[in-house]
Design an enzyme around this catalytic site. Sequence first.
Site, short mmCIF file in Angstrom:
data_model
loop_
_atom_site.label_atom_id
_atom_site.label_comp_id
_atom_site.label_asym_id
_atom_site.label_seq_id
_atom_site.Cartn_x
_atom_site.Cartn_y
_atom_site.Cartn_z
N GLU A 194 1.66 -14.02 -19.38
CA GLU A 194 2.38 -13.79 -18.12
C GLU A 194 3.05 -15.05 -17.61
O GLU A 194 3.75 -15.03 -16.60
CB GLU A 194 1.44 -13.21 -17.06
CG GLU A 194 0.12 -13.92 -16.96
CD GLU A 194 -0.90 -13.14 -16.13
OE1 GLU A 194 -0.49 -12.36 -15.27
OE2 GLU A 194 -2.10 -13.33 -16.36
N HIS A 236 0.82 -1.21 0.00
CA HIS A 236 0.00 0.00 0.00
C HIS A 236 0.85 1.27 0.00
O HIS A 236 0.48 2.29 -0.58
CB HIS A 236 -0.93 -0.01 1.21
CG HIS A 236 -2.24 -0.70 0.93
ND1 HIS A 236 -3.06 -1.18 1.92
CD2 HIS A 236 -2.86 -0.99 -0.24
CE1 HIS A 236 -4.13 -1.73 1.38
NE2 HIS A 236 -4.02 -1.62 0.07
N CYS A 250 0.96 -4.53 -20.63
CA CYS A 250 0.20 -3.89 -19.56
C CYS A 250 0.91 -3.95 -18.21
O CYS A 250 0.33 -3.62 -17.19
CB CYS A 250 -1.20 -4.51 -19.44
SG CYS A 250 -1.19 -6.26 -19.04
N ASP A 262 4.30 -10.32 -13.87
CA ASP A 262 4.35 -11.75 -13.59
C ASP A 262 5.29 -12.48 -14.54
O ASP A 262 5.98 -13.42 -14.16
CB ASP A 262 2.95 -12.36 -13.68
CG ASP A 262 2.20 -12.27 -12.36
OD1 ASP A 262 2.86 -12.13 -11.32
OD2 ASP A 262 0.96 -12.32 -12.36
#
Length: 1018
Positions: free
Chosen positions: A842, A595, A913, A866
């Site tokens: 990925e 976070h 992405c 990933d």
Amino acid sequence: MLSLDREDILLAAHASDWRDALQQAADALVAGGRATPDYREGLLAREAQSSTYLGQGIAIPHGTPDSREAVLATGVRVLQFPQGVEWHDGNRVFLLVTIAAQSDEHLDILRALTRVLDRDGVSERLASATTAEEVLSELGREVVPPRLDAETLLCGFPARDRDELVLAGAARLRQAGCVSDGFISAMLAAQPVALGQGVWLAQSQQDVTRSALAIVTPEKALETRHGRITALACLAVDAQQGQHQPLLERLLTLLEEGAGESLPGLSASALLARLSGESATAQLAQVVLLNAHGLHARPAKQLVQAAREAGEQHGVIPALRLEGDDSGVVSAASLTKVLGLGARRGQTLIFSASGDDSAANQAALSMMVSAVQAGLGEAVEPLADWRADAATPLEASEQQATGDTQQAAPDADSVVPAVAASPGMAIAPCWVMRLPRFVYETRSDAGADREAERLVASIQTAREQLLALVNRAEGAEMAEILSMHEEMLGDPELFAAARESLDEGHSAEAAWWSAIDSAASAQENLADRLLAERAADLRDVGRRVLGVLTDTPLPSAPETPHVLVTEDIGPSDVARLDTTRVRGLVTALGGATSHSAILARSLGIPAVVGAGPSVLAIADGSELIVDGERGRVSVMPSASRRARAEEAIAGHEQRQAAAWESRMAPATTLDGHHVEVVANLGNTAHAGDAVERGAEGVGLLRTEFVFMAHPQAPDLATQTAQYGEALDALEGRPLVARTLDVGGDKPLPYWPLPREDNPFLGLRGIRLALTRPEVLETQVRALLTAAGARPIRLMFPMVKDLAELRGARAIVDRVRAELDAAYETEHGQPPVRDVQVGVMIEIPSAALTAASIAPEVDFFSVGTNDLTQYTLAIDRGHATLSAQADGLHPAVLRLIEMTVSAAHAHGAWVGVCGELASDDQAVGVLVGLGVDELSVSSRQIPLVKARVRELDLATAREQARVALAQPTSEDVRSALEALLEQGEPSTAEVTSGAAASHAASNAASNADSSGHSPRESV
């Protein structure tokens, strides 16, 4: 794991008594170089605590934790006493399995031995064995346990006939790795047998690698030509191992209880409990096991004694099972069965009682819970240590943050590698923020009620503080996370756990931190990176309340510009940051998904995380350069390094201003090659902001936010409305929606999954969605309904090969056909749809087999985050290795090149992405590799578009060629920097050139090298 060899077996031993036997066992370990002579005292000390007799003539003597200093190397010695030895507890021992272990490896041997105990006559065979091979055969026979768990159950399947249920059950067993394709064919040809109560059984031995039972229940009982169906059981029989009989017994026991008719209404967890032997009417109680070494012999024996006492006092002997485990229900009064569960610290024990007297059941269960909480004869600590003796909840990591560390600071003009968390560069003196030390008494004489009042008042004050932070939070992401913190404080379970400690005489501070620490540690012990990072949120909330309780002021930041350095930083800390003063952020811990990193990006503060503990030793006021692009911290830089950084910052600010002004212009290279620049979104509410920043569409909508925002799976109407919000904001621009991507590392509370040793390589993404096809079908229906005639792109995550794509695409084709037929019936004409189907690349296998996948998709989108961690075998959240997980590694670039080549050969387009798409050095390489679309965070869109407009295609291809020729990611970045210095135009020249060519760029063809726009339907 410990293993047994022929040399470990000593036959035909003789001992005068059990002490002599232990002496011989210790001597054998010493002779084998496994322990010092002092280890004998550890063996005797363990027997003084509790007998190590296991059953069937076997004892497993091992030392105490204190005696591990006498262990030289992990090992096992097995001594056979054919005449037997009278053990001190009255049993007769024929075999000593003596263990010297430097950790808890003896638990593996223990679990293996408990399986031996279930075999008839094993004691006699071990006593009469004349060769080491006979003993090894008896002890070391590997028995693969049968499979029956949440992964082999499929509840509420929308089937219409028996064959669909059979196929679904067989597919579930294949997905669980228990059978191969031949089993599915055999099951379709098999004739199921009716067992009664609507339950049917189909079985086969074809292509079975492990005995297993799958049970599929329909949404409601089916009335078919074969008869009534409430459940279909698929049994895979391993002819060599056997082990299938216990599975059948579980199924038949369930029928004996008359539960067959109620199966369609059960959830997977309830069905598993019934199959495990838990009565539907049983009263339950659960408790977390805190013993350091799990249920080994001593605490297991204490638990068994407690169960027997419960039987004597209340006439009820409770049963026991492990939450989320397929071991079944065992009697809590059976030592061998309890040991066989192999329960470890942190696991949840579920006790059940089925007596007729409800009060007696509850009393028996309370006895068991109390016994476990008391430690079962051992001293236990909460799931993470906390220093009650020092009257402070500081953990080891927090002690570092308060300066209790001897870690040396980095040298002057050195560069510390870290994880790039938020782009940009900053230069400023640092301020090292150390977490406060909360000093308080752990016990209180004021009484539980008075302490509870203090805690309630402090929680309320903390909630008011958080609400105030929410109201002035910058950005929706920050407000959302702070709101989550405020909700945490209202969690009744947290307060209930604290209240229990208050009733035991603890102070409000100690009780509160104990509850927080236990809850956070329970998440951390799941070996789950994302949950571990969210556990930091719990501690952040906990410290806020402690600050109120102890009237401890929060650290006060300097009023001058500075770089904030801290061990880690919670969302509420980020919310207090004065962005006019904080130039950059450096944390010792954390990963790119924490976070603190997410919020730093939302505020636009240059940040790096995971820099290591040495940064905490940097003296306040030392000048730092924070490079949020490359993930580096320069400590007390030289004049030349500082000058280069200042030039880079000035150029960056100039570029940002120019990029914002031209954000709506297309991303077209100097020679007219167009690249789509679109947005990554984690929430449909942010689509409008992405458009305002120049997004030409959405390249990745993470749809799991819809599922995580609800306490149960969202229905069709809810999903349709959510997706429609984003489509409305895009005003005809295309939307790439990734279907639900949850699983081992991103669980949903209402979709329980078994614990996995490696959730990143487990049941997640499309492979999980295909086990619940009805969930995927609803999502696809919602996306297509919301889109109507607007451009929608459906993208499947974690696809490893063509088989998984075909399984998912079949659902899309069927749903689309149903929607089209309904539309045509209502309107008299077929609908106009703009739909494309693609997969996320990925997993390396998907890139390596892209040529076989490409003919059946419209696009690929490379998820470099990933793909990089799977290719390099580095967890991108790893505290020390994540800085090496660089998407510019030539191995990753090769996979992207293969993907682009395969896609363009079949008329498909390719997007990127992942984080690499917004890496300034990588943009040219990706364009040179032929990537058609770059999908980045909304804040990065103007800069990425500007970067594309600075390039020409020939230069980009040269960058790609040079990058592919390098051996490491460091060499790639160095080579690209050298190229820039040799011939790439300056920022001013590029800005001027871009302006001069802008009209030409608009007029130029937007077609890519394959001849079509990446956004056109293929």
